[in-house]
Design a protein around this motif. Structure first.
Motif, PDB file in Angstrom:
ATOM      1  N   ALA A  57       0.942  -1.269   0.045  1.00 42.58           N
ATOM      2  CA  ALA A  57       0.145   0.124   0.074  1.00 42.58           C
ATOM      3  C   ALA A  57       1.082   1.092  -0.042  1.00 42.58           C
ATOM      4  O   ALA A  57       0.510   2.309  -0.771  1.00 42.58           O
ATOM      5  N   ASP A  58       1.950   1.310   0.913  1.00 41.55           N
ATOM      6  CA  ASP A  58       3.021   2.363   0.750  1.00 41.55           C
ATOM      7  C   ASP A  58       3.475   2.502  -0.612  1.00 41.55           C
ATOM      8  O   ASP A  58       3.624   3.645  -1.183  1.00 41.55           O
ATOM      9  N   THR A  59       3.835   1.422  -1.155  1.00 40.32           N
ATOM     10  CA  THR A  59       4.510   1.673  -2.561  1.00 40.32           C
ATOM     11  C   THR A  59       3.452   1.966  -3.566  1.00 40.32           C
ATOM     12  O   THR A  59       3.752   2.836  -4.331  1.00 40.32           O
ATOM     13  N   ILE A  60       2.304   1.803  -3.360  1.00 43.10           N
ATOM     14  CA  ILE A  60       1.140   2.230  -4.395  1.00 43.10           C
ATOM     15  C   ILE A  60       0.790   3.449  -4.053  1.00 43.10           C
ATOM     16  O   ILE A  60       0.930   4.516  -4.966  1.00 43.10           O
ATOM     17  N   ILE A  61       0.849   4.112  -2.915  1.00 45.52           N
ATOM     18  CA  ILE A  61       0.657   5.488  -2.642  1.00 45.52           C
ATOM     19  C   ILE A  61       1.934   6.325  -3.207  1.00 45.52           C
ATOM     20  O   ILE A  61       1.665   7.358  -3.829  1.00 45.52           O
ATOM     21  N   SER A  62       3.271   5.826  -2.877  1.00 46.06           N
ATOM     22  CA  SER A  62       4.219   6.518  -3.581  1.00 46.06           C
ATOM     23  C   SER A  62       4.088   6.631  -4.952  1.00 46.06           C
ATOM     24  O   SER A  62       4.539   7.736  -5.412  1.00 46.06           O
ATOM     25  N   ALA A  63       3.745   5.613  -5.574  1.00 50.16           N
ATOM     26  CA  ALA A  63       3.679   5.500  -7.189  1.00 50.16           C
ATOM     27  C   ALA A  63       2.737   6.779  -7.502  1.00 50.16           C
ATOM     28  O   ALA A  63       3.025   7.404  -8.385  1.00 50.16           O
ATOM     29  N   LEU A  64       1.438   6.697  -6.574  1.00 53.65           N
ATOM     30  CA  LEU A  64       0.400   7.780  -7.243  1.00 53.65           C
ATOM     31  C   LEU A  64       0.953   9.269  -6.621  1.00 53.65           C
ATOM     32  O   LEU A  64       0.885  10.255  -7.725  1.00 53.65           O
ATOM     33  N   ASP A 120       4.128  10.160  -6.774  1.00 56.65           N
ATOM     34  CA  ASP A 120       5.035  10.735  -8.080  1.00 56.65           C
ATOM     35  C   ASP A 120       4.566  10.606  -9.289  1.00 56.65           C
ATOM     36  O   ASP A 120       5.237  11.037 -10.248  1.00 56.65           O
ATOM     37  N   GLY A 121       3.191  10.211  -9.417  1.00 56.68           N
ATOM     38  CA  GLY A 121       2.468  10.189 -10.815  1.00 56.68           C
ATOM     39  C   GLY A 121       3.127   9.179 -11.774  1.00 56.68           C
ATOM     40  O   GLY A 121       3.618   9.346 -12.895  1.00 56.68           O
ATOM     41  N   ASN A 122       3.436   8.022 -11.217  1.00 52.26           N
ATOM     42  CA  ASN A 122       4.243   6.959 -11.624  1.00 52.26           C
ATOM     43  C   ASN A 122       3.220   5.868 -12.354  1.00 52.26           C
ATOM     44  O   ASN A 122       3.081   4.925 -11.343  1.00 52.26           O
ATOM     45  N   ALA A 123       2.653   5.989 -13.067  1.00 53.34           N
ATOM     46  CA  ALA A 123       1.739   5.213 -13.701  1.00 53.34           C
ATOM     47  C   ALA A 123       2.388   3.783 -13.936  1.00 53.34           C
ATOM     48  O   ALA A 123       1.640   2.554 -13.777  1.00 53.34           O
ATOM     49  N   GLU A 124       3.611   3.532 -14.539  1.00 49.50           N
ATOM     50  CA  GLU A 124       4.237   2.373 -14.650  1.00 49.50           C
ATOM     51  C   GLU A 124       4.465   1.607 -13.551  1.00 49.50           C
ATOM     52  O   GLU A 124       4.108   0.317 -13.518  1.00 49.50           O
ATOM     53  N   GLN A 125       4.948   2.119 -12.271  1.00 49.52           N
ATOM     54  CA  GLN A 125       5.072   1.553 -11.148  1.00 49.52           C
ATOM     55  C   GLN A 125       3.754   1.263 -10.528  1.00 49.52           C
ATOM     56  O   GLN A 125       3.522   0.068  -9.894  1.00 49.52           O
ATOM     57  N   LEU A 126       2.606   1.954 -10.594  1.00 47.49           N
ATOM     58  CA  LEU A 126       1.372   1.626 -10.023  1.00 47.49           C
ATOM     59  C   LEU A 126       0.727   0.229 -11.066  1.00 47.49           C
ATOM     60  O   LEU A 126       0.216  -0.542 -10.378  1.00 47.49           O
ATOM     61  N   SER A 127       1.213   0.403 -12.230  1.00 47.36           N
ATOM     62  CA  SER A 127       0.492  -0.912 -12.782  1.00 47.36           C
ATOM     63  C   SER A 127       1.083  -1.900 -12.691  1.00 47.36           C
ATOM     64  O   SER A 127       0.590  -3.114 -13.095  1.00 47.36           O
ATOM     65  N   GLN A 128       2.222  -2.089 -11.861  1.00 45.74           N
ATOM     66  CA  GLN A 128       2.702  -3.280 -11.651  1.00 45.74           C
ATOM     67  C   GLN A 128       1.979  -4.012 -10.458  1.00 45.74           C
ATOM     68  O   GLN A 128       1.831  -5.356 -10.306  1.00 45.74           O
ATOM     69  N   TYR A 129       0.987  -3.258  -9.697  1.00 45.30           N
ATOM     70  CA  TYR A 129      -0.065  -4.048  -9.017  1.00 45.30           C
ATOM     71  C   TYR A 129      -1.101  -4.243  -9.366  1.00 45.30           C
ATOM     72  O   TYR A 129      -2.121  -4.481  -8.674  1.00 45.30           O
ATOM     73  N   PHE A 130      -1.597  -3.941 -10.712  1.00 46.23           N
ATOM     74  CA  PHE A 130      -2.659  -4.255 -11.277  1.00 46.23           C
ATOM     75  C   PHE A 130      -3.026  -5.955 -11.225  1.00 46.23           C
ATOM     76  O   PHE A 130      -1.804  -6.694 -11.575  1.00 46.23           O
ATOM     77  N   ASP A 131      -4.211  -6.341 -10.933  1.00 46.37           N
ATOM     78  CA  ASP A 131      -4.361  -7.668 -11.310  1.00 46.37           C
ATOM     79  C   ASP A 131      -4.495  -8.047 -12.770  1.00 46.37           C
ATOM     80  O   ASP A 131      -4.369  -7.052 -13.585  1.00 46.37           O
TER      81      ASP A 131
END
Length: 126
Positions: free
Chosen positions: A23-30, A32-43
């Motif tokens: 959750a902390d990594t997801i929040i950090s990606a948001l 930073d505006g880092n969609a690539e990092q966020l998408s690593q958590y997509f189902d």
């Protein structure tokens, strides 16, 4: 019996730290505006709703990643402020505001644990 309960408590505590880390990594990606990092958590399959677009149900992880990356780039997303983070019956919810340019957008993520990783099942931005 006491040892088993203690061991179970320790295991559950360790698992909750792993979820918190994701959750902390997801929040950090948001933030930073880092969609690539966020998408690593997509189902593997998820539901995506973006502003002024129809909701896409059961879209593949790659296609969802492309759509979200495009939205982040087009709207110059550079910040995030969490407004709520909670867990109900094994489902985690994260809501907040994305900021980009002169606009802000509400975002809601619904997540579940899949093995040892948190998977984003639904992403809604409006």
């Amino acid at each position: 019996m006491k040892r088993m309960l203690l061991l179970a408590g320790v295991v559950l505590s360790l698992l909750s730290f792993r979820v918190s880390g994701d959750a902390d990594t997801i929040i950090s990606a948001l933030k930073d505006g880092n969609a690539e990092q966020l998408s690593q958590y997509f189902d593997n399959m998820l539901d995506v709703k973006l502003p002024e677009k129809d909701e896409i149900k059961n879209v593949g992880k790659n296609q969802a990643g492309i759509a979200v990356k495009g939205f982040f780039a087009d709207n110059h997303i550079k910040g995030f402020e969490a407004t709520s983070q909670r867990e109900i019956s094994g489902t985690m919810y994260l809501t907040g505001k994305l900021t980009g340019g002169s606009k802000s957008y509400n975002i809601t993520l619904m997540m579940k644990n899949k093995g040892d990783k948190t998977a984003i099942m639904t992403l809604r931005i409006n």
